[in-house]
Enzyme design. Sequence first.
Site, PDB file in Angstrom:
ATOM      1  N   GLU A 146       0.895  -1.165   0.000  1.00  0.00           N
ATOM      2  CA  GLU A 146       0.000   0.000   0.000  1.00  0.00           C
ATOM      3  C   GLU A 146       0.928   1.207   0.000  1.00  0.00           C
ATOM      4  OE1 GLU A 146      -3.090  -0.774  -0.208  1.00  0.00           O
ATOM      5  OE2 GLU A 146      -3.404  -2.663   0.848  1.00  0.00           O
ATOM      6  N   CYS A 193      -1.786   9.464   3.062  1.00  0.00           N
ATOM      7  CA  CYS A 193      -1.579   8.953   1.699  1.00  0.00           C
ATOM      8  C   CYS A 193      -2.729   9.429   0.819  1.00  0.00           C
ATOM      9  CB  CYS A 193      -1.491   7.442   1.714  1.00  0.00           C
ATOM     10  SG  CYS A 193      -2.740   6.679   2.730  1.00  0.00           S
TER      11      CYS A 193
HETATM   12  P1  NDP Z   1       8.563   4.839   4.551  1.00  0.00           P
HETATM   13  O1  NDP Z   1       8.506   4.117   3.266  1.00  0.00           O
HETATM   14  O2  NDP Z   1       9.703   5.764   4.784  1.00  0.00           O
HETATM   15  O3  NDP Z   1       8.590   3.803   5.767  1.00  0.00           O
HETATM   16  C1  NDP Z   1       7.577   2.839   5.945  1.00  0.00           C
HETATM   17  C2  NDP Z   1       8.092   1.708   6.805  1.00  0.00           C
HETATM   18  O4  NDP Z   1       9.110   0.999   6.112  1.00  0.00           O
HETATM   19  C3  NDP Z   1       8.727   2.161   8.122  1.00  0.00           C
HETATM   20  O5  NDP Z   1       8.374   1.250   9.124  1.00  0.00           O
HETATM   21  C4  NDP Z   1      10.209   2.087   7.805  1.00  0.00           C
HETATM   22  O6  NDP Z   1      11.005   1.962   8.950  1.00  0.00           O
HETATM   23  C5  NDP Z   1      10.237   0.829   6.957  1.00  0.00           C
HETATM   24  N1  NDP Z   1      11.435   0.643   6.130  1.00  0.00           N
HETATM   25  C6  NDP Z   1      12.246   1.585   5.591  1.00  0.00           C
HETATM   26  N2  NDP Z   1      13.235   0.980   4.877  1.00  0.00           N
HETATM   27  C7  NDP Z   1      13.042  -0.349   4.963  1.00  0.00           C
HETATM   28  C8  NDP Z   1      13.717  -1.493   4.449  1.00  0.00           C
HETATM   29  N3  NDP Z   1      14.803  -1.388   3.686  1.00  0.00           N
HETATM   30  N4  NDP Z   1      13.238  -2.720   4.740  1.00  0.00           N
HETATM   31  C9  NDP Z   1      12.135  -2.854   5.498  1.00  0.00           C
HETATM   32  N5  NDP Z   1      11.463  -1.815   6.034  1.00  0.00           N
HETATM   33  C10 NDP Z   1      11.895  -0.575   5.761  1.00  0.00           C
HETATM   34  O7  NDP Z   1       7.157   5.597   4.697  1.00  0.00           O
HETATM   35  P2  NDP Z   1       6.677   6.628   5.793  1.00  0.00           P
HETATM   36  O8  NDP Z   1       6.696   6.009   7.143  1.00  0.00           O
HETATM   37  O9  NDP Z   1       7.384   7.923   5.594  1.00  0.00           O
HETATM   38  O10 NDP Z   1       5.125   6.786   5.384  1.00  0.00           O
HETATM   39  C11 NDP Z   1       4.701   7.667   4.409  1.00  0.00           C
HETATM   40  C12 NDP Z   1       4.413   6.975   3.099  1.00  0.00           C
HETATM   41  O11 NDP Z   1       3.468   5.945   3.282  1.00  0.00           O
HETATM   42  C13 NDP Z   1       3.798   7.910   2.073  1.00  0.00           C
HETATM   43  O12 NDP Z   1       4.365   7.656   0.818  1.00  0.00           O
HETATM   44  C14 NDP Z   1       2.326   7.513   2.082  1.00  0.00           C
HETATM   45  O13 NDP Z   1       1.637   7.845   0.901  1.00  0.00           O
HETATM   46  C15 NDP Z   1       2.427   6.049   2.316  1.00  0.00           C
HETATM   47  N6  NDP Z   1       1.171   5.518   2.848  1.00  0.00           N
HETATM   48  C16 NDP Z   1       0.361   4.752   2.048  1.00  0.00           C
HETATM   49  C17 NDP Z   1      -0.881   4.326   2.495  1.00  0.00           C
HETATM   50  C18 NDP Z   1      -1.791   3.486   1.652  1.00  0.00           C
HETATM   51  O14 NDP Z   1      -2.734   2.908   2.200  1.00  0.00           O
HETATM   52  N7  NDP Z   1      -1.582   3.376   0.350  1.00  0.00           N
HETATM   53  C19 NDP Z   1      -1.356   4.715   3.819  1.00  0.00           C
HETATM   54  C20 NDP Z   1      -0.409   5.474   4.594  1.00  0.00           C
HETATM   55  C21 NDP Z   1       0.804   5.862   4.112  1.00  0.00           C
HETATM   56  P3  NDP Z   1      11.790   3.261   9.544  1.00  0.00           P
HETATM   57  O15 NDP Z   1      10.754   4.220   9.986  1.00  0.00           O
HETATM   58  O16 NDP Z   1      12.552   2.674  10.652  1.00  0.00           O
HETATM   59  O17 NDP Z   1      12.632   3.805   8.424  1.00  0.00           O
END
Ligand code: NDP
Length: 526
Positions: A289, A323
Site C-alpha cells: 500500500e 496517503c
Molecule cells: P517509509 O517508506 O519511509 O517507511 C515505511 C516503513 O518501512 C517504516 O516502518 C520504515 O522503517 C520501513 N522501512 C524503511 N526501509 C526499509 C527497508 N529497507 N526494509 C524494510 N522496512 C523498511 O514511509 P513513511 O513512514 O514515511 O510513510 C509515508 C508513506 O506511506 C507515504 O508515501 C504515504 O503515501 C504512504 N502511505 C500509504 C498508504 C496506503 O494505504 N496506500 C497509507 C499510509 C501511508 P523506519 O521508519 O525505521 O525507516
Amino acid sequence: MSPESFKLTYATMFNPPESLHTSYDEALAKLKAEFGKEYAMLINGEDVYALEKFENRSPADTTVVLGLFQKGTAEHAQAAIAAAKRAFKDWAFTPWQERVALIRKAASIVDRRIFEMGAVLSLEVGKNRMEGLGDAAEMADLMRYSCDRMEANNGFIAEMGSDPLVGLVSKNTSILKPYGVWLVISPFNFPAALTGGPVGAALVSGNTVVMKPATDTPWTSRILAECLQEAGVPAGVFNFVTGPGSTLGQALIDSPDVAGITFTGSFDVGMKIFRDFANGRWVRPTILELGGKNVTIVTKNADLEIASLGLTRSAFGLQGQKCSAGSRILVEEPVYDDLVARILDLTSKLKIGDPTDRANFLGPVVNKGSYKDYQQFSSELWESGKVLTGGKVLTDAPYDRGYFCAPTLAELPYDHRLWKHEMFVPITTVGKFTDFETAMQIANDVDYGLTAGFYGAEDEARWFFDHIEAGVTYANRPNGATTGAWPGFQPFGGWKGSGSSGKNAGGLHYVQLYMHEQIQNLVRKP
Ligand code: NDP
C-alpha cells in the site's frame, strides 16, 4: 448527541460530544506523567530489550522525550521470525471461530484504551485529537471487519460441485488456509489503523505475525501488542520488534522464513521491498500500500461551499501527511477565483499548534526530514509558481521547538515536477481547466492512483467515476474531498503505483489475500 449514540469515524469527528474531550484530557494527563518510560519489544510472548535504545521525541516539542524504545537488530528479527514460525501450526489449526473471538476481544480492549491511544497518536505523530482518536477507532473497526468477513464466509470453507465420476461419489471442498509467518511493516502516519488492520487480517486468517512500526511511531503499536497479549493471543503468534527499517526491517525482508508481507509506506521503499522479496525461492504474496498524488476536479456546477470545505480538510488534515491527502486541485475556469478565495478564507481560520489542544487543527510535520522537504518544496513554489498562502515554516514561539509549517496553496505551471511528486507535507497545488477531457488527462497523468475527489453535478460525477484511475473515489463530500475512508463504508486501496493487490482494506475481498486456496477432492464408493 449523547456519547452512547456517537460513533466516531472520520466523517463524524467534526462534531463530537463533550465527554469525549474530557476522557481524552484525562488520558493525556496520565501519559504526561509517564514521559520518558522505556518500552520493550515483544518476542514469543516475552518483553525483550536490546543493547541500544532510541528516543521517541515529540514533533511538536523536540525537547520532550516521549519514551525510550529498543533498537532491535538482525538477531531480534530472526528471533521474532523463529517464534512466529514455531507458533504457526497450532494457530493455523485453532478453529477459525476461536481466532475470530480472540481478535474481537483484542479490538474491544483497543476500544477500552482508545483515549490513551488517541493521545499517544497526537503525541508521537502530531495528529490533532480527533484524527488521533479516529486512527485508533479505525484500527479496532478494521480488526472487527476481518472477523466479520470470516464469519460471513463460514471461515472460507465452501462445498463445491460433485464431478460426475461413473460409479463413484466425488466430494469437493474449497478451503482458504493461512500461509505461515506474515510480516507487517507500517508507516508513521497511521500507526494504529495501518498496523492493526493488516495484523488483524493476518491473524484471524491463521497466520502468525512479526510486526515492525516506523521509527517515528513505535508507541502506538506497542499498545496494540499489549491489547493482543491481554486478549490471550498465544505466545509467538504476534511478535513486535522496533528499530531501523534499513537494518532490522531489511533483515525481516531478507528472511526465507517469511511467507507473506504487508508493507504500507512510500513508493520507493515499497518497490525496493518488492524486488528484494522476489529473491526468495518462490513467489510470495506481497501486499503493498504505497503513496498517492490525489486529485480533485471541481466543475462550474459544484456547490462551492461544500467543495471548499472538503478540499481544505483533505489538503491540510494531518498536515498533508495522509496517503489520501488532496494534493492537486483542478477547477473549471468560471468558478476558479471564487473557489480559491473560499479555500484561502478557510485556510486562514485553521488553528495551528500543540496537536493535543482541542482548538488546533494542524500539528507539526513528523520529523526533521519532512520539515526540510517542506522548505525545499516551498522554495520551488516561490521560484516557479505563485504562493497564494503559506510557503514558510513557523519559527516564532509557540512554534519554535517543533516542526510547524504553514498550510500552503500555490499555483504552478502544469509541467512543473511537483504536480506529479508526492510531497507529503501541507502543500497543495491548484490549477484551471476549460474542458473536461484535458482535466481528466491531467488527473490521470501520474504514477499513483489512490484516492480522487469530485465536486459538480451528478451526471458529471458519473463521468468522473467512469474515467478516473483511482481505488477510492468520492463526489460532493463535505467532510473530505479525497480523505476519510472507513472500513465497511469506503474500503481503502490504490491502483497503479499506489498499491499491489487491487483489493481494498476494510472491504469484501481483503482478508482473502492472507490465505491460499486448497481444493480437497474426496472420492468414495456410493
Ligand atoms: P517509509 O517508506 O519511509 O517507511 C515505511 C516503513 O518501512 C517504516 O516502518 C520504515 O522503517 C520501513 N522501512 C524503511 N526501509 C526499509 C527497508 N529497507 N526494509 C524494510 N522496512 C523498511 O514511509 P513513511 O513512514 O514515511 O510513510 C509515508 C508513506 O506511506 C507515504 O508515501 C504515504 O503515501 C504512504 N502511505 C500509504 C498508504 C496506503 O494505504 N496506500 C497509507 C499510509 C501511508 P523506519 O521508519 O525505521 O525507516
